[in-house]
Design a protein around this motif. Sequence first.
Motif, PDB file in Angstrom:
ATOM      1  N   GLY A  35       9.509   2.763  -1.646  1.00  0.00           N
ATOM      2  CA  GLY A  35       8.521   3.704  -2.415  1.00  0.00           C
ATOM      3  C   GLY A  35       7.000   3.236  -2.457  1.00  0.00           C
ATOM      4  O   GLY A  35       6.090   4.000  -2.103  1.00  0.00           O
ATOM      5  N   PHE A  36       7.013   1.947  -2.508  1.00  0.00           N
ATOM      6  CA  PHE A  36       5.555   1.309  -2.411  1.00  0.00           C
ATOM      7  C   PHE A  36       4.965   1.161  -0.957  1.00  0.00           C
ATOM      8  O   PHE A  36       3.764   1.724  -0.675  1.00  0.00           O
ATOM      9  CB  PHE A  36       5.455  -0.255  -2.908  1.00  0.00           C
ATOM     10  CG  PHE A  36       4.333  -1.142  -2.500  1.00  0.00           C
ATOM     11  CD1 PHE A  36       3.284  -0.998  -3.504  1.00  0.00           C
ATOM     12  CD2 PHE A  36       4.284  -1.946  -1.798  1.00  0.00           C
ATOM     13  CE1 PHE A  36       2.258  -1.576  -3.473  1.00  0.00           C
ATOM     14  CE2 PHE A  36       3.357  -2.970  -1.647  1.00  0.00           C
ATOM     15  CZ  PHE A  36       2.189  -2.598  -2.531  1.00  0.00           C
ATOM     16  N   VAL A 141      -5.497  -4.868  -0.694  1.00  0.00           N
ATOM     17  CA  VAL A 141      -4.715  -6.074  -1.595  1.00  0.00           C
ATOM     18  C   VAL A 141      -3.973  -4.955  -2.668  1.00  0.00           C
ATOM     19  O   VAL A 141      -4.459  -4.225  -3.020  1.00  0.00           O
ATOM     20  CB  VAL A 141      -5.667  -6.861  -2.470  1.00  0.00           C
ATOM     21  CG1 VAL A 141      -4.867  -7.621  -3.228  1.00  0.00           C
ATOM     22  CG2 VAL A 141      -6.459  -7.604  -1.360  1.00  0.00           C
ATOM     23  N   ALA A 142      -2.722  -5.151  -2.496  1.00  0.00           N
ATOM     24  CA  ALA A 142      -1.757  -4.223  -3.272  1.00  0.00           C
ATOM     25  C   ALA A 142      -0.492  -5.163  -3.882  1.00  0.00           C
ATOM     26  O   ALA A 142      -0.140  -6.110  -3.350  1.00  0.00           O
ATOM     27  CB  ALA A 142      -1.205  -3.066  -2.349  1.00  0.00           C
ATOM     28  N   ALA A 143      -0.218  -4.315  -5.054  1.00  0.00           N
ATOM     29  CA  ALA A 143       1.010  -4.892  -5.512  1.00  0.00           C
ATOM     30  C   ALA A 143       1.855  -3.977  -6.371  1.00  0.00           C
ATOM     31  O   ALA A 143       1.307  -3.176  -6.612  1.00  0.00           O
ATOM     32  CB  ALA A 143       0.533  -6.366  -6.700  1.00  0.00           C
ATOM     33  N   TYR A 144       2.936  -4.464  -6.887  1.00  0.00           N
ATOM     34  CA  TYR A 144       3.661  -3.411  -7.801  1.00  0.00           C
ATOM     35  C   TYR A 144       4.316  -4.385  -8.980  1.00  0.00           C
ATOM     36  O   TYR A 144       4.761  -5.649  -8.317  1.00  0.00           O
ATOM     37  CB  TYR A 144       4.454  -2.510  -7.252  1.00  0.00           C
ATOM     38  CG  TYR A 144       5.504  -2.958  -6.376  1.00  0.00           C
ATOM     39  CD1 TYR A 144       6.983  -3.221  -6.613  1.00  0.00           C
ATOM     40  CD2 TYR A 144       5.426  -3.212  -4.842  1.00  0.00           C
ATOM     41  CE1 TYR A 144       7.808  -3.738  -5.573  1.00  0.00           C
ATOM     42  CE2 TYR A 144       6.259  -3.721  -3.830  1.00  0.00           C
ATOM     43  CZ  TYR A 144       7.519  -4.138  -4.247  1.00  0.00           C
ATOM     44  OH  TYR A 144       8.396  -4.480  -3.485  1.00  0.00           O
ATOM     45  N   VAL A 145       4.517  -4.058 -10.007  1.00  0.00           N
ATOM     46  CA  VAL A 145       5.244  -4.851 -11.085  1.00  0.00           C
ATOM     47  C   VAL A 145       6.226  -3.793 -11.973  1.00  0.00           C
ATOM     48  O   VAL A 145       6.069  -2.625 -11.957  1.00  0.00           O
ATOM     49  CB  VAL A 145       4.222  -5.560 -11.978  1.00  0.00           C
ATOM     50  CG1 VAL A 145       3.580  -6.447 -11.280  1.00  0.00           C
ATOM     51  CG2 VAL A 145       3.418  -4.584 -12.629  1.00  0.00           C
ATOM     52  N   TRP A 146       7.271  -4.286 -12.473  1.00  0.00           N
ATOM     53  CA  TRP A 146       8.078  -3.317 -13.409  1.00  0.00           C
ATOM     54  C   TRP A 146       7.122  -3.079 -14.512  1.00  0.00           C
ATOM     55  O   TRP A 146       6.547  -4.002 -15.041  1.00  0.00           O
ATOM     56  CB  TRP A 146       9.417  -4.201 -13.516  1.00  0.00           C
ATOM     57  CG  TRP A 146      10.510  -4.418 -12.333  1.00  0.00           C
ATOM     58  CD1 TRP A 146      11.068  -5.605 -12.191  1.00  0.00           C
ATOM     59  CD2 TRP A 146      10.900  -3.257 -11.783  1.00  0.00           C
ATOM     60  NE1 TRP A 146      11.847  -5.505 -11.102  1.00  0.00           N
ATOM     61  CE2 TRP A 146      11.991  -4.031 -10.680  1.00  0.00           C
ATOM     62  CE3 TRP A 146      10.865  -1.787 -11.712  1.00  0.00           C
ATOM     63  CZ2 TRP A 146      12.591  -3.452  -9.902  1.00  0.00           C
ATOM     64  CZ3 TRP A 146      11.826  -1.227 -10.505  1.00  0.00           C
ATOM     65  CH2 TRP A 146      12.818  -2.000  -9.913  1.00  0.00           C
ATOM     66  N   ASP A 147       7.714  -1.916 -14.936  1.00  0.00           N
ATOM     67  CA  ASP A 147       7.029  -1.406 -16.178  1.00  0.00           C
ATOM     68  C   ASP A 147       7.932  -1.662 -17.196  1.00  0.00           C
ATOM     69  O   ASP A 147       8.936  -1.100 -17.879  1.00  0.00           O
ATOM     70  CB  ASP A 147       6.873   0.140 -16.137  1.00  0.00           C
ATOM     71  CG  ASP A 147       6.585   0.811 -17.414  1.00  0.00           C
ATOM     72  OD1 ASP A 147       6.264   0.016 -18.202  1.00  0.00           O
ATOM     73  OD2 ASP A 147       6.729   1.999 -17.395  1.00  0.00           O
TER      74      ASP A 147
END
Length: 281
Positions: A35-36, A141-147
Amino acid sequence: MGDREGVEEQRVDMWAAGDAYDRYMGRWSRPVAGGFVTWLDAGAGLRWLDVGCGTGALAATVAARCRPRAVVGVDRSVGFVASAGAAAPEPARFVVADALALPVHDQAYDLAVSGLALNFLPDPAAAVVEAARAVRCGGTVAAYVWDYAGGMGFLRAFWEAAVQVDPSAAIQDESRRFRLCRPDPLRALWVRAGLEDVAVAPIEVATVFAGFPDLWEPFLAGQGPAPAYVASLAPGLRDRLRDTLGRAVPTRSDGSIALTARAWAVRGRRPGGTALGRAPG
């Protein structure tokens, strides 16, 4: 910058076994990585740096879907780097390195990305600045973290059950400890790093467990904050937690448990160039 706990020394101890991590959290890391990558919508022929690559879910997704020129994953965990390298598709490669001191030249990459790791670093702000150093002007620059606060169904059920049987567990709940993992703090972190065109978006994936053992047993392997808490319990209290959690989760007629997990994704552009687009030629 992969989903880890506490200061860097704790993170290395707790995130060492790739197989155990994959059963606990890695199996959900792969769909959220997809998805990211879809959300980033980057072109082919680009150079990607995956910071805090863990067992390689994001790097493998980039390699399979984005036709990159290069993909390099870095992580402090020797065990995770070994797991990532063993299953890496071309052209991905992995090295042991620190997110706060990346072993790369300035402006060497088109994108620096991070999956489920930023909140586990001792200095997330410094890590974002270091990632920005690694990308070209106009790069991403990109990232994802759990909610952790509201979007992780099985973790919310776990900590609610844990606090019910052991009120002192509340202080270990990731929703309290990882306040960075929300839209406004993430956006602010990117803006403070000097990045432009900052955007934040949710990514939600299904987390379907075949039955309660499929949900519970990964908590016994010690790979992550909640499993580490379980490992600290006396057997009697551990059994009470298991039974309380089993009563709380919504079980379907076939015994399966269907929940969802949400991540927050953030991206920004290094100033000084045009927005990221497809590589020429």
